[in-house]
Design a protein around this motif. Structure first.
Motif, PDB file in Angstrom:
ATOM      1  N   LYS A  26       0.835  -1.197   0.000  1.00  0.00           N
ATOM      2  CA  LYS A  26       0.000   0.000   0.000  1.00  0.00           C
ATOM      3  C   LYS A  26       0.872   1.249   0.000  1.00  0.00           C
ATOM      4  O   LYS A  26       1.878   1.338   0.693  1.00  0.00           O
ATOM      5  N   SER A  27       0.425   2.239  -0.794  1.00  0.00           N
ATOM      6  CA  SER A  27       1.163   3.497  -0.864  1.00  0.00           C
ATOM      7  C   SER A  27       0.841   4.375   0.341  1.00  0.00           C
ATOM      8  O   SER A  27      -0.170   4.169   1.025  1.00  0.00           O
ATOM      9  N   ILE A  28       1.680   5.357   0.577  1.00  0.00           N
ATOM     10  CA  ILE A  28       1.430   6.297   1.664  1.00  0.00           C
ATOM     11  C   ILE A  28       0.118   7.034   1.419  1.00  0.00           C
ATOM     12  O   ILE A  28      -0.636   7.333   2.348  1.00  0.00           O
ATOM     13  N   GLY A  29      -0.166   7.308   0.146  1.00  0.00           N
ATOM     14  CA  GLY A  29      -1.437   7.951  -0.177  1.00  0.00           C
ATOM     15  C   GLY A  29      -2.624   7.117   0.242  1.00  0.00           C
ATOM     16  O   GLY A  29      -3.611   7.634   0.779  1.00  0.00           O
ATOM     17  N   GLU A  30      -2.559   5.798   0.024  1.00  0.00           N
ATOM     18  CA  GLU A  30      -3.650   4.909   0.417  1.00  0.00           C
ATOM     19  C   GLU A  30      -3.759   4.813   1.939  1.00  0.00           C
ATOM     20  O   GLU A  30      -4.859   4.704   2.488  1.00  0.00           O
ATOM     21  N   VAL A  31      -2.605   4.862   2.623  1.00  0.00           N
ATOM     22  CA  VAL A  31      -2.616   4.860   4.085  1.00  0.00           C
ATOM     23  C   VAL A  31      -3.302   6.120   4.602  1.00  0.00           C
ATOM     24  O   VAL A  31      -4.138   6.068   5.506  1.00  0.00           O
ATOM     25  N   ARG A  32      -2.953   7.262   4.024  1.00  0.00           N
ATOM     26  CA  ARG A  32      -3.580   8.525   4.437  1.00  0.00           C
ATOM     27  C   ARG A  32      -5.088   8.498   4.192  1.00  0.00           C
ATOM     28  O   ARG A  32      -5.869   8.989   5.014  1.00  0.00           O
ATOM     29  N   GLN A  33      -5.489   7.927   3.053  1.00  0.00           N
ATOM     30  CA  GLN A  33      -6.914   7.844   2.739  1.00  0.00           C
ATOM     31  C   GLN A  33      -7.647   7.020   3.785  1.00  0.00           C
ATOM     32  O   GLN A  33      -8.706   7.425   4.284  1.00  0.00           O
ATOM     33  N   LYS A  34      -7.083   5.864   4.132  1.00  0.00           N
ATOM     34  CA  LYS A  34      -7.719   4.979   5.100  1.00  0.00           C
ATOM     35  C   LYS A  34      -7.822   5.640   6.474  1.00  0.00           C
ATOM     36  O   LYS A  34      -8.882   5.621   7.110  1.00  0.00           O
ATOM     37  N   ILE A  35      -6.745   6.240   6.911  1.00  0.00           N
ATOM     38  CA  ILE A  35      -6.727   6.859   8.244  1.00  0.00           C
ATOM     39  C   ILE A  35      -7.638   8.077   8.291  1.00  0.00           C
ATOM     40  O   ILE A  35      -8.328   8.321   9.289  1.00  0.00           O
ATOM     41  N   SER A  36      -7.679   8.860   7.214  1.00  0.00           N
ATOM     42  CA  SER A  36      -8.556  10.036   7.199  1.00  0.00           C
ATOM     43  C   SER A  36     -10.022   9.618   7.296  1.00  0.00           C
ATOM     44  O   SER A  36     -10.829  10.299   7.932  1.00  0.00           O
ATOM     45  N   GLU A  37     -10.360   8.481   6.673  1.00  0.00           N
ATOM     46  CA  GLU A  37     -11.736   7.978   6.761  1.00  0.00           C
ATOM     47  C   GLU A  37     -12.056   7.556   8.187  1.00  0.00           C
ATOM     48  O   GLU A  37     -13.152   7.821   8.695  1.00  0.00           O
ATOM     49  N   ILE A  38     -11.104   6.903   8.848  1.00  0.00           N
ATOM     50  CA  ILE A  38     -11.324   6.470  10.231  1.00  0.00           C
ATOM     51  C   ILE A  38     -11.482   7.670  11.159  1.00  0.00           C
ATOM     52  O   ILE A  38     -12.347   7.699  12.038  1.00  0.00           O
ATOM     53  N   LEU A  39     -10.660   8.700  10.938  1.00  0.00           N
ATOM     54  CA  LEU A  39     -10.697   9.885  11.792  1.00  0.00           C
ATOM     55  C   LEU A  39     -11.779  10.867  11.368  1.00  0.00           C
ATOM     56  O   LEU A  39     -12.005  11.878  12.053  1.00  0.00           O
ATOM     57  N   ASP A  40     -12.444  10.595  10.234  1.00  0.00           N
ATOM     58  CA  ASP A  40     -13.517  11.436   9.723  1.00  0.00           C
ATOM     59  C   ASP A  40     -13.049  12.864   9.448  1.00  0.00           C
ATOM     60  O   ASP A  40     -13.677  13.842   9.850  1.00  0.00           O
ATOM     61  N   ILE A  41     -11.943  12.956   8.739  1.00  0.00           N
ATOM     62  CA  ILE A  41     -11.429  14.251   8.302  1.00  0.00           C
ATOM     63  C   ILE A  41     -11.044  14.143   6.829  1.00  0.00           C
ATOM     64  O   ILE A  41     -10.941  13.039   6.291  1.00  0.00           O
ATOM     65  N   GLY A  42     -10.848  15.265   6.191  1.00  0.00           N
ATOM     66  CA  GLY A  42     -10.421  15.244   4.806  1.00  0.00           C
ATOM     67  C   GLY A  42      -8.989  14.761   4.681  1.00  0.00           C
ATOM     68  O   GLY A  42      -8.133  15.084   5.515  1.00  0.00           O
ATOM     69  N   LYS A  43      -8.723  13.993   3.642  1.00  0.00           N
ATOM     70  CA  LYS A  43      -7.362  13.517   3.415  1.00  0.00           C
ATOM     71  C   LYS A  43      -6.386  14.677   3.309  1.00  0.00           C
ATOM     72  O   LYS A  43      -5.250  14.595   3.772  1.00  0.00           O
ATOM     73  N   TRP A  44      -6.838  15.779   2.707  1.00  0.00           N
ATOM     74  CA  TRP A  44      -5.983  16.945   2.524  1.00  0.00           C
ATOM     75  C   TRP A  44      -5.592  17.591   3.851  1.00  0.00           C
ATOM     76  O   TRP A  44      -4.603  18.309   3.941  1.00  0.00           O
ATOM     77  N   GLN A  45      -6.391  17.330   4.903  1.00  0.00           N
ATOM     78  CA  GLN A  45      -6.103  17.897   6.217  1.00  0.00           C
ATOM     79  C   GLN A  45      -5.167  17.032   7.059  1.00  0.00           C
ATOM     80  O   GLN A  45      -4.702  17.466   8.105  1.00  0.00           O
ATOM     81  N   LEU A  46      -4.895  15.798   6.610  1.00  0.00           N
ATOM     82  CA  LEU A  46      -4.140  14.841   7.416  1.00  0.00           C
ATOM     83  C   LEU A  46      -2.660  14.844   7.056  1.00  0.00           C
ATOM     84  O   LEU A  46      -2.295  14.755   5.884  1.00  0.00           O
ATOM     85  N   ARG A  47      -1.814  14.942   8.057  1.00  0.00           N
ATOM     86  CA  ARG A  47      -0.375  14.776   7.902  1.00  0.00           C
ATOM     87  C   ARG A  47       0.073  13.639   8.804  1.00  0.00           C
ATOM     88  O   ARG A  47      -0.238  13.619   9.994  1.00  0.00           O
ATOM     89  N   LEU A  48       0.800  12.693   8.233  1.00  0.00           N
ATOM     90  CA  LEU A  48       1.345  11.578   9.000  1.00  0.00           C
ATOM     91  C   LEU A  48       2.827  11.798   9.228  1.00  0.00           C
ATOM     92  O   LEU A  48       3.572  12.113   8.283  1.00  0.00           O
ATOM     93  N   VAL A  49       3.251  11.638  10.468  1.00  0.00           N
ATOM     94  CA  VAL A  49       4.643  11.862  10.834  1.00  0.00           C
ATOM     95  C   VAL A  49       5.222  10.573  11.390  1.00  0.00           C
ATOM     96  O   VAL A  49       4.618   9.917  12.245  1.00  0.00           O
ATOM     97  N   HIS A  50       6.402  10.198  10.872  1.00  0.00           N
ATOM     98  CA  HIS A  50       7.095   8.999  11.338  1.00  0.00           C
ATOM     99  C   HIS A  50       8.537   9.361  11.657  1.00  0.00           C
ATOM    100  O   HIS A  50       9.268   9.851  10.796  1.00  0.00           O
ATOM    101  N   GLU A  51       8.909   9.152  12.910  1.00  0.00           N
ATOM    102  CA  GLU A  51      10.268   9.453  13.372  1.00  0.00           C
ATOM    103  C   GLU A  51      10.677  10.880  13.005  1.00  0.00           C
ATOM    104  O   GLU A  51      11.768  11.146  12.515  1.00  0.00           O
TER     105      GLU A  51
END
Length: 351
Positions: A26-51
């Motif tokens: 899965k691409s990072i884009g698909e991960v962001r899409q999935k998580i944004s749906e769970i959090l009920d926010i727009g994908k464009w509003q979500l930033r994922l930070v790792h380390e």
């Protein structure tokens, strides 16, 4: 869970924790899409930070470590630059040709092209100020300019079912404008065929009304053929939806009618259709109705009643206007006639 699935733990700034598993490809884009749906926010509003680093590109397998859980921090952001992009794209999709951009009047298609990457990455509010950008595109843009941005919006995560402020879904707007190819693509992406617009009409009604109107501008044969195929699929969906309340004979007659319109609507000039050809096409006809000796009741109203988009079927053999007008529109690319005739054996000549 498969051995190679990646375990993710996502934590928000408010302390909410989400645990899930996803395939490593899965691409990072698909991960962001999935998580944004769970959090009920727009994908464009979500930033994922790792380390400490913001994740924008790549795949999960680039980050995974054997035997460990991938921990991500989810940030909700509304950067001024992104808000301005959303406002600009909303203007672009809400206009047919030109929009003011950076102090000058520019062609909307060129402005949208500059934002292609952002659209594909989901860094856009696909539903903005009450409007679905996909619906705006299908309602407003020139037909020849729609295909490419439509593919970008769908790839980026635009909804095929969300209404705009006018109460129309993308499919309703596509059908109202006779955009058969776009409608077929929307159905493939899960568009709901039975939604109704503010005027109470569903997609099939809108598409058939387009067929009945004289075109403002010439259309290609393929455009009308695509719209015909779309109408057949929408009718099939209507039948499937209502089958639970019908008796065996009614289901059989509708199956025969569906086969008739599928064979007849886009048939070439000079095609002849008979009952056996309709039976051969109608794979799901209730055999029990035939075995029970339905006989004349099964074919009551042949042929006119069967070449129809209506439900329930009439037992009157008069031709249905919606089918006749759609057929004449398609045939107009080859002939001015379009007359359908019935011979002594009941076969239908599709003129």
């Amino acid at each position: 869970m498969a051995d190679l699935d990646v375990e993710l733990r996502v934590v928000t700034m408010s302390g909410r924790q989400v645990d899930l598993t996803m395939a490593p490809e899965k691409s990072i884009g698909e991960v962001r899409q999935k998580i944004s749906e769970i959090l009920d926010i727009g994908k464009w509003q979500l930033r994922l930070v790792h380390e400490g680093a913001s994740l924008k590109e790549g795949f999960l397998h680039d980050l995974m470590k054997p035997g460990t859980c991938l921990e991500l921090l989810a940030l909700v952001v509304e950067e001024p630059e992104m808000l301005e992009r959303c406002k600009l794209l909303h203007k672009c999709f809400n206009n047919r040709q030109f929009v003011y951009c950076y102090g000058s009047l520019r062609q909307v298609s060129q402005v949208v092209k500059t934002e292609k990457e952002a659209i594909l990455n989901g860094d856009v509010a696909f539903h903005f100020e009450g409007d679905n950008l996909l619906e705006l595109l299908l309602k407003n843009w020139k037909v020849q300019d729609i295909e490419e941005p439509m593919s970008w919006l769908l790839s980026g995560g635009a909804s095929v079912n969300q209404c705009s402020s006018d109460g129309c879904t993308p499919l309703l707007s596509a059908c109202a404008r006779g955009l058969g190819k776009a409608g077929l693509i929307l159905l493939q992406h899960g568009a709901k065929a039975h939604e109704t617009g503010p005027n109470g009409e569903d997609s099939l009604t809108s598409a058939l009304k387009f067929f009945a109107r004289t075109p403002v501008k010439p259309r290609s044969c393929e455009e009308d053929m695509d719209l015909g195929r779309l109408c057949c699929l929408l009718r099939a969906s209507d039948i499937d939806r209502g089958n639970r309340t019908l008796n065996v004979l009614e289901r059989a007659r509708l199956a025969l009618s569906q086969a008739a319109i599928e064979l007849g609507l886009c048939a070439s000039v000079g095609t002849t259709l008979n009952k056996q050809m309709i039976l051969d096409r109608a794979f799901d006809v209730e055999k029990s109705s035939l075995e029970a000796g339905a006989g004349e009741d099964l074919w009551a109203g042949w042929p006119g009643a069967f070449f129809s988009f209506s439900q329930p079927l009439s037992q009157d053999s008069a031709w249905d206007d919606s089918f006749s007008l759609a057929r004449a529109r398609i045939l107009s690319h080859w002939t001015d006639s379009g007359q359908m005739e019935v011979d002594n054996d009941g076969a239908v000549y599709m003129g």
